[in-house]
Design a protein around this motif. Structure first.
Motif, PDB file in Angstrom:
ATOM      1  N   GLU A  81       0.691  -0.995  -0.429  1.00 44.93           N
ATOM      2  CA  GLU A  81      -0.035   0.198  -0.140  1.00 44.93           C
ATOM      3  C   GLU A  81       1.108   1.167  -0.010  1.00 44.93           C
ATOM      4  O   GLU A  81       0.733   2.268  -1.063  1.00 44.93           O
ATOM      5  CB  GLU A  81      -0.712   0.070   1.342  1.00 44.93           C
ATOM      6  N   GLN A  82       2.251   1.531   0.306  1.00 47.83           N
ATOM      7  CA  GLN A  82       3.037   2.503   0.870  1.00 47.83           C
ATOM      8  C   GLN A  82       3.739   2.651  -0.503  1.00 47.83           C
ATOM      9  O   GLN A  82       4.590   3.997  -0.785  1.00 47.83           O
ATOM     10  CB  GLN A  82       3.536   2.516   2.452  1.00 47.83           C
ATOM     11  N   ARG A  85       2.003   4.324  -3.178  1.00 50.64           N
ATOM     12  CA  ARG A  85       1.761   5.436  -2.783  1.00 50.64           C
ATOM     13  C   ARG A  85       2.887   6.178  -3.674  1.00 50.64           C
ATOM     14  O   ARG A  85       3.201   7.173  -3.553  1.00 50.64           O
ATOM     15  CB  ARG A  85       1.451   6.172  -2.052  1.00 50.64           C
ATOM     16  N   ALA A  86       5.453   5.465  -3.138  1.00 52.34           N
ATOM     17  CA  ALA A  86       5.570   6.128  -3.374  1.00 52.34           C
ATOM     18  C   ALA A  86       6.242   5.798  -4.269  1.00 52.34           C
ATOM     19  O   ALA A  86       7.595   6.045  -5.011  1.00 52.34           O
ATOM     20  CB  ALA A  86       6.582   5.694  -2.221  1.00 52.34           C
ATOM     21  N   SER A 135      -2.305  -2.240  -9.138  1.00 51.45           N
ATOM     22  CA  SER A 135      -3.549  -2.222  -8.031  1.00 51.45           C
ATOM     23  C   SER A 135      -4.016  -3.691  -8.405  1.00 51.45           C
ATOM     24  O   SER A 135      -4.564  -3.952  -6.849  1.00 51.45           O
ATOM     25  CB  SER A 135      -4.324  -1.799  -8.725  1.00 51.45           C
TER      26      SER A 135
END
Length: 193
Positions: A81-82, A85-86, A135
């Motif tokens: 998840e992180q 985003r990164a 995703s």
């Protein structure tokens, strides 16, 4: 291709009866050894670890599980998840309890994963694992964790996305240390290595 190194070190160590990540072998904790195995391959390494667990590395980026007590998959989901985003495209996951695993052992996983854009592990071992981060993988992993009938395992993600298994290294790189006896054997092998 941007790949993130991840040490999975957030387990309860119930069979070892003490925190495996903090066990010391030749002057380095298992956590330090795992980070050092990933660093020659990847400039950035994160650690999947619970917020109530000690971290002997001041500069480490810690990612706690968002859902506790879900095994390695809980750590994988939180990190992915992180990582999404990164801006990472993949993760190379290394469990903290493989004291003999090195960058040379992990390199074939990364090469095959980047080439094929599929999950890659060694035959008979779902960790360490190269795992593309997108995703679809993230959604499937999160569904596995929330579905009471789902198999909450790294293997389920591997098979869902047509993973590839490579022949295991000839060394003892995949020798796991979950129990006190396994740990004592690993320390003897390291000393006589």
């Amino acid at each position: 291709m941007r790949t993130l190194g991840v040490v999975l070190a957030g387990g309860q160590s119930s069979r070892m009866r003490q925190d495996k990540a903090l066990l010391t072998l030749n002057g380095s904790t298992m956590l330090e050894r795992s980070v050092n195995a990933l660093r020659p391959l990847l400039p950035e390494v994160w650690i999947s670890r619970q917020t109530d667990q000690a971290v002997p590395m001041a500069d480490a980026r810690i990612v706690p599980d968002t859902m506790r007590d879900c095994g390695p998959l809980g750590g994988v989901a939180a990190v992915m998840e992180q990582a999404v985003r990164a801006g990472f495209d993949a993760v190379l996951l290394l469990p903290v309890d493989l004291p003999a695993c090195s960058a040379a052992d992990l390199s074939p996983l990364m090469a095959a994963g980047e080439r094929e854009q599929k999950p890659v592990c060694f035959s008979g071992h779902f960790l360490p694992l190269y795992l593309p981060v997108n995703s679809a993988v993230l959604e499937f992993t999160q569904r596995q964790l929330t579905d009471s009938k789902a198999r909450k395992s790294v293997a389920s993600v591997f098979y869902q996305f047509d993973g590839i298994q490579l022949p295991p290294p000839d060394s003892n790189a995949l020798t796991n240390t979950n129990t006190r006896e396994e740990w004592l054997t690993a320390t003897r092998e390291e000393q006589h290595g």
